[in-house]
Design an enzyme around this catalytic site. Structure first.
Site, PDB file in Angstrom:
ATOM      1  CG  HIS A  30      -1.795  -1.241   1.330  1.00 26.43           C
ATOM      2  ND1 HIS A  30      -1.288  -2.478   1.705  1.00 26.43           N
ATOM      3  CD2 HIS A  30      -3.118  -1.433   1.098  1.00 26.43           C
ATOM      4  CE1 HIS A  30      -2.282  -3.371   1.704  1.00 26.43           C
ATOM      5  NE2 HIS A  30      -3.390  -2.777   1.328  1.00 26.43           N
ATOM      6  CB  SER A 117      -8.023  -6.263  12.029  1.00 26.93           C
ATOM      7  OG  SER A 117      -9.433  -6.308  12.038  1.00 26.93           O
ATOM      8  N   GLY A 149     -10.595   6.538   7.145  1.00 23.72           N
ATOM      9  CA  GLY A 149     -11.642   5.548   6.899  1.00 23.72           C
ATOM     10  C   GLY A 149     -11.882   4.647   8.098  1.00 23.72           C
ATOM     11  CG  HIS A 254      -6.596   0.951  -0.770  1.00 22.10           C
ATOM     12  ND1 HIS A 254      -6.284   1.575   0.417  1.00 22.10           N
ATOM     13  CD2 HIS A 254      -6.762  -0.362  -0.463  1.00 22.10           C
ATOM     14  CE1 HIS A 254      -6.272   0.689   1.402  1.00 22.10           C
ATOM     15  NE2 HIS A 254      -6.563  -0.498   0.896  1.00 22.10           N
ATOM     16  CD  GLU A 359     -19.075  -5.979  25.407  1.00 26.36           C
ATOM     17  OE1 GLU A 359     -19.333  -5.454  24.291  1.00 26.36           O
ATOM     18  OE2 GLU A 359     -19.785  -5.827  26.409  1.00 26.36           O
TER      19      GLU A 359
END
Lengths: 612, 612
Positions: A30, A117, A149, A254, A359
């Site tokens: 990237h 993530s 984002g 991207h 959580e």
């Protein structure tokens, strides 16, 4: 300022060049996302942050979390430009034998926590900041670089709320507002004000800047450092692909590397040559090492007739562990009076963190604390750990020494009904590589397994139940990870029943009923579901007609039964699984065990069917 | 106003009485949380909302989502007070044969969606609002009642951002700020302004009110209804336990029912008697039924030599499905150019919703759409579906007809590395009761299975891969759920290799290698992992020495191997599992398959070991 500015500018150009070269060599990666953040990273690594270049784990290093983990080449480039890794290594990016992976993992020693993530970095940083401010009382700061984002991720806002609540002035975030997500423009494009307003509303100090102008970046970082009671979010307007004309703010770039040849050459021509510019990184404060000694946990101490839930044993065990081990900390998601983490809180309030009903952040902060050397016990209802399964998944990639405790497992919680029942949690945790999965059946083993969990290096999951159950074991019994307990056996055993938790008590009741009818069965308490005691299971099977019956307060897939199946898979052992079938419902616990086919009478019937 | 106020006040008192009586009868439940919201619910159900009392599923009913699901008794009481269910039924709360469960489930016909796992309701409501505004073009409004503690959940902020982005003026939230969580005060206690500022920063119209004063509640609802382009959040200051002196704002009453006898009697005495007050509920707009016909999907159409990834087949198949079935909608989390949901978007832009990087809301909104009669296909990377596992878990309890598609499964994605690899997703979805789990191995079957998924009533998970693979099947081949394909067989087969996805292609390569060495193996494409074709597996085992070798690009636990093991558990069939062991890393796809022991050569070796 001018000298500093030029120095940082050139370092940033070097970072851009490295990012492009490495990804082009790899053929993937990237680069444009690296280019938007290069100036910010330059300012951080070569000006703002203090760290010991020879010691990634120095306790007082400022910490950096690359929440936008796909900018990994930029991170590696920063360490090369800091003189920590050789620049030549950068072109091993993404290769199978390189420590420089596509997204950062701890195979690279300077990766604080694995990312990739999106939306998890702020929680990870929050955990480290909690540690710095309240536990280690260190002056280190935690810098978290986020993509714009990724601020759509709810995890970011869980962390934002907790960070201001805990007055984490040592936590500094930077949002790289380059206005381009993966597949299209972000929701707010270049609207820096909206980001500022949101973080402000969440109690942060905010600064909006031009993310390519050091005359704005540096004062913003100074302002952030000066904060005394609020975390700071620097919202930086940038351009994806900045520095290369045909990449700047361009669509469809991207996750694309520049092709070697004309494309790459043109980009490099625009950026100019690498310049060899040495750096002087400010050192962290020296370490004042104070190691409190560890002691043995107080042993279990229940009156023999007392009925105690395994969640009760967890609460007692955790509090005792806290007294024995000064590195143990506890976090809970507004369920401490149900999980009984509150007992730890009462005894060790300075090592307990209430994380409220959030959580993802509960787990992310736990990971951050684990990476700073604490042993966090993270608890909530087993069902609600599913809310943080991505973070749990990533905790394995981070190789975090973190312990999870899920209470209120199974239908045996009763009337609250299915939304509160953990019925897939064993499946969740078994699928985590190298995780240990423990499921105590009484309060004595629950206490002991809390201590075992702390002694084990790596992820451990402890599953506890709501209902009170009898004490099964003597106070001095031990429960090694990977073992099991044969709780009933005779020479006439026709089959072996393997269970844990509430279902074990049902199995013992079934044993009694069957014994009265002259049918002998072996009963195994499989308190260690992963790793599983394959040897003991095979030995029992061999002595009981090669038939095992498993019983669990869990769905049929992925749980205790599957663990047993897996252990005997390559042998001629037959396994009959009893588990919760269908979508459960409200009802009394004993009614539900019956209704869902995991009660003593269901076990009795299955035994009879199987030996017929 | 005075008459209306008195009417609503008495209805609210009735709601309070019912909530207390029902929970005391059950011996469990959350009466104090019902009491704080009773006035708001009275205003909603008996004044603001329009619904057809004989038709819970009326397409134009205003919809109500009880995000704070533990206030279920209050919800049931509202329907009793609306004359929809008999008041006597309320005291069956939480019993095993009652439709009135501890937290709302669709066993009660008026439950829009199951709740009880906090922080999901706003996403569920958002899905319904998207449907109302953009698909059905209905004038219904969606009301979501949230607790204050639950606004710590990140899912709330994902929904908040998307709701204002999509200008959902038909979405109206009410936060019940009673300042008490489960185990302690919330972070902000009664600070209504903070909640208002936050929702405002997220683009909502906000109104702060006294949640027990109809002179503030009613105008707030009117203001909300008048909004033309923004969702509205009404932030209501309330007291937990309001209406009963010893409960009001009292500690330690969360989740506790009043004991029958003195405690209950005192509360009832304070509230006064139930009053029989008939209601007149405003009707929804009549339905204008326009049913667009469904047609057959266009068949697959690939040149025989073309290599196409199964994710590519998904993209094509979904677009074709959209043309065939007007009820199909698609949602994606900023990965549409990777999952190929973009092909549906290009063909059917008015039925595609970009949900940005926020997977909890992606799934929650999908559930909302499913409950409004659409067939949503929700896609992102398989790994990132773990971010929404709680929502996925709840979608089963909601009995939602929702389809999940996870791309980029396994190590075969290559250099991006483990954070992007779905390796536990089969385990996740197998553990969902009644879910169908499909794993196509080529683009033809991928397309066909998309259509099968839509035709199936209930949760379906489709797992797709990144790498391009050869076409295996003729265009007219069918793939019924629960079936499999024997892709290689002979009379001399020594063992059966069972695989799917990329691993199936490795198995076919292994088959070739072994054939050249005179070793015959059967190969099964297990495209349906749940339900699994037990019959076919047993038949194959019987003809191949009762030995099965499973291969999967997934962790060993909970996946294809465990599904096979489970199918043959009670028989003397030996199963040897090949799967991804350890924590994966970056590398080329083919290198990683080798490194992680699921390549053709690994299969060849395992076959030889096993038949030796």
């Amino acid at each position: 300022m001018e000298t500093v500015k030029n120095f940082l500018k050139q370092k940033a150009t070097n970072l851009r060049i490295h990012s492009i070269l490495a990804t082009s060599e790899a053929g993937s990666g990237h680069p444009t996302t690296c280019l938007s953040a290069a100036d910010i990273v330059s300012a951080l690594f070569f000006h703002a942050m203090r760290y010991d270049c020879s010691e990634p784990q120095h306790p007082n290093n400022d910490r950096f979390v690359l929440s936008k983990g796909h900018a990994a080449p930029l991170l590696y480039a920063a360490y090369a430009e800091a003189g920590i890794i050789p620049a030549e290594e950068l072109c091993t990016l993404r290769q199978i034998d390189s420590i420089l992976e596509g997204h950062p993992t701890p195979r690279f020693a300077w990766t604080e926590v694995a990312t990739g993530s999106l939306g998890q970095g702020l929680s990870l940083g929050l955990g480290m900041a909690l540690n710095g401010k309240y536990l280690d009382e260190s002056d280190y700061r935690v810098y978290v670089l986020l993509g714009d984002g990724e601020t759509a991720e709810g995890g970011v806002w869980e962390a934002a709320a907790l960070a201001s609540y805990y007055k984490l002035n040592n936590l500094i975030g930077i949002v790289d507002v380059n206005a381009l997500g993966q597949s299209q423009r972000t929701m707010y494009a270049f609207d820096v004000d909206t980001y500022c307003q949101r973080f402000e509303a969440f109690g942060w100090q905010t600064v909006g800047i031009d993310g390519h102008n050091f005359e704005e970046i540096l004062p913003a970082l100074a302002q952030a450092k000066a904060s005394t009671d609020k975390p700071t979010m620097i919202v930086a307007k940038t351009f994806k692909g900045k520095g290369v004309s045909f990449l700047e703010d361009a669509d469809n770039w991207h996750g694309k590397a520049l092709a070697k040849g004309e494309e790459l050459d043109q980009a490099l021509a625009e950026l100019g040559p690498l310049q060899d510019i040495p750096v002087q990184i400010e050192s962290p404060m020296p370490v004042v090492v104070e190691v409190d000694p560890e002691t043995e946990c107080e042993p279990p101490d229940y009156p023999p007739d007392e009925e105690v839930a395994t969640r009760g044993g967890y609460g007692v065990g955790l509090a005792k562990l806290g007294s024995a081990n000064p590195n143990v900390v506890a976090l809970d998601g507004d369920t401490k009076n149900s999980t009984y983490a509150e007992q730890f809180m009462e005894l060790h309030p300075n090592r307990y963190f209430e994380m409220f009903i959030a959580e993802q952040n509960l787990v992310g902060a736990g990971i951050g604390l684990a990476k700073r050397g604490k042993i966090p016990f993270v608890s909530t209802f087993a069902a609600f750990l599913s809310r943080a399964y991505d973070q749990i998944r990533m905790s394995a990639i981070s190789q975090a020494n973190i312990k999870y405790a899920g209470s209120h497992c199974g239908v045996s919680i009763g009337e609250d009904g299915p939304s509160q029942m953990g019925l897939e949690d064993i499946a969740m945790f078994r699928a985590i590589p190298e995780a240990v999965v423990l499921y105590p059946s009484d309060a004595v083993s629950a206490e002991r397994l809390v201590a075992e969990a702390a002694a084990h290096e790596g992820i451990v999951y402890l599953r506890t139940s709501r209902p009170k159950t009898v004490i099964l074991y003597d106070a001095d019994e031990r429960f090694p990870i990977g073992g099991c307990k044969v709780v009933q056996q005779s020479r006439e055993d026709k089959v072996t029943v393997v269970a844990a938790g509430v279902a074990l008590h049902e199995a013992l009741a079934a044993h009694e009923t069957l014994a009265a009818e002259g049918i002998a069965v072996r009963v195994i308490d499989l308190y260690s579901i992963k790793p599983v005691d394959t040897e003991a299971l095979m030995a029992a099977a061999a002595e009981t007609n090669n038939i095992l019956i498993t019983v669990e307060d869990h769905y049929p897939e992925g749980g205790l039964g599957d663990a047993v199946l897996d252990a005997v898979a390559t042998e001629d052992v037959r396994v009959h699984k009893l588990a919760v079938t269908g979508i459960p419902r409200s009802g009394k616990p004993e009614e539900l065990l019956e209704y869902h086919g995991i009660s003593a009478s269901a076990i009795v019937q299955k035994v009879k069917d199987v030996i017929a």
